[in-house]
Design a protein around this motif. Structure first.
Motif, short mmCIF file in Angstrom:
data_model
loop_
_atom_site.label_atom_id
_atom_site.label_comp_id
_atom_site.label_asym_id
_atom_site.label_seq_id
_atom_site.Cartn_x
_atom_site.Cartn_y
_atom_site.Cartn_z
N LYS A 37 112.76 21.09 101.10
CA LYS A 37 112.60 22.69 101.28
C LYS A 37 112.45 23.25 100.01
O LYS A 37 112.64 22.72 99.12
CB LYS A 37 113.99 23.18 101.95
N PRO A 38 111.86 24.62 99.94
CA PRO A 38 111.53 25.25 98.93
C PRO A 38 112.95 25.26 97.90
O PRO A 38 114.02 25.70 98.23
CB PRO A 38 111.22 26.78 99.15
N GLY A 39 112.61 25.05 96.43
CA GLY A 39 113.93 24.99 95.63
C GLY A 39 114.53 23.81 95.77
O GLY A 39 115.63 23.52 94.76
N GLY A 40 114.11 22.93 96.72
CA GLY A 40 114.93 21.54 96.69
C GLY A 40 114.57 20.59 95.51
O GLY A 40 113.70 21.04 94.60
N HIS A 41 115.27 19.67 95.37
CA HIS A 41 115.04 18.68 94.16
C HIS A 41 114.47 17.31 94.36
O HIS A 41 114.88 16.76 95.71
CB HIS A 41 116.40 18.38 93.40
#
Length: 143
Positions: free
Chosen positions: A71-75
């Motif tokens: 997901k966006p912002g995931g690492h």
């Protein structure tokens, strides 16, 4: 090789914990072709791409493909060998993708990640199972 007395306990715990193993093909745009999962908060890749990707363009595409699972912002946490030429399993020697720091960082950024931390550890012991110059630890966030 003799197993320790805790090995069967660890094996049973692992078997209870792991609910499903999914087929994954890093060469496909949707690596989990046969499964539908929500985007993950974090992906962990350990040594996998340097062993499965034959060249840098395949490596870059695989990083982009994996990005679709996050997901966006995931690492993304990635552990990989640096400047690796080969690894050995049993009597068989397999080539490895030779990665240098700059090339790895460029490929990760190109795949849409912001690198938050990058560290390298030199090879600390001689090992005839793998020929490499060190191990890298990379933490990145999907932009």
């Amino acid at each position: 090789m003799k197993l320790s007395s805790t090995e069967p306990i660890k094996e049973e715990k692992l078997r209870r914990t792991v609910k499903q193993v999914l087929e994954c093909d890093v060469t496909k745009f949707d690596p989990l072709t046969f499964a539908s999962l929500p985007p993950a908060d974090c992906l962990l890749m350990c040594y996998s791409l340097v062993a499965t990707c034959k060249d840098l363009s395949t490596y870059r595409a695989a990083l982009r493909n994996f990005s679709s699972l996050l997901k966006p912002g995931g690492h993304l946490l990635m552990v990989t060998t640096m400047k690796c030429s080969h690894f050995v399993v049993g009597q068989h020697k397999f080539p490895c993708l030779f990665l240098e720091k700059e090339v790895l960082e460029e490929a990760v950024k190109e795949a849409g990640y912001d690198i938050l931390q990058f560290e390298m550890s030199p090879t600390c012991h001689a090992n005839n199972l793998i020929e490499h110059e060190g191990i890298s630890y990379l933490l990145a966030a999907k932009g």
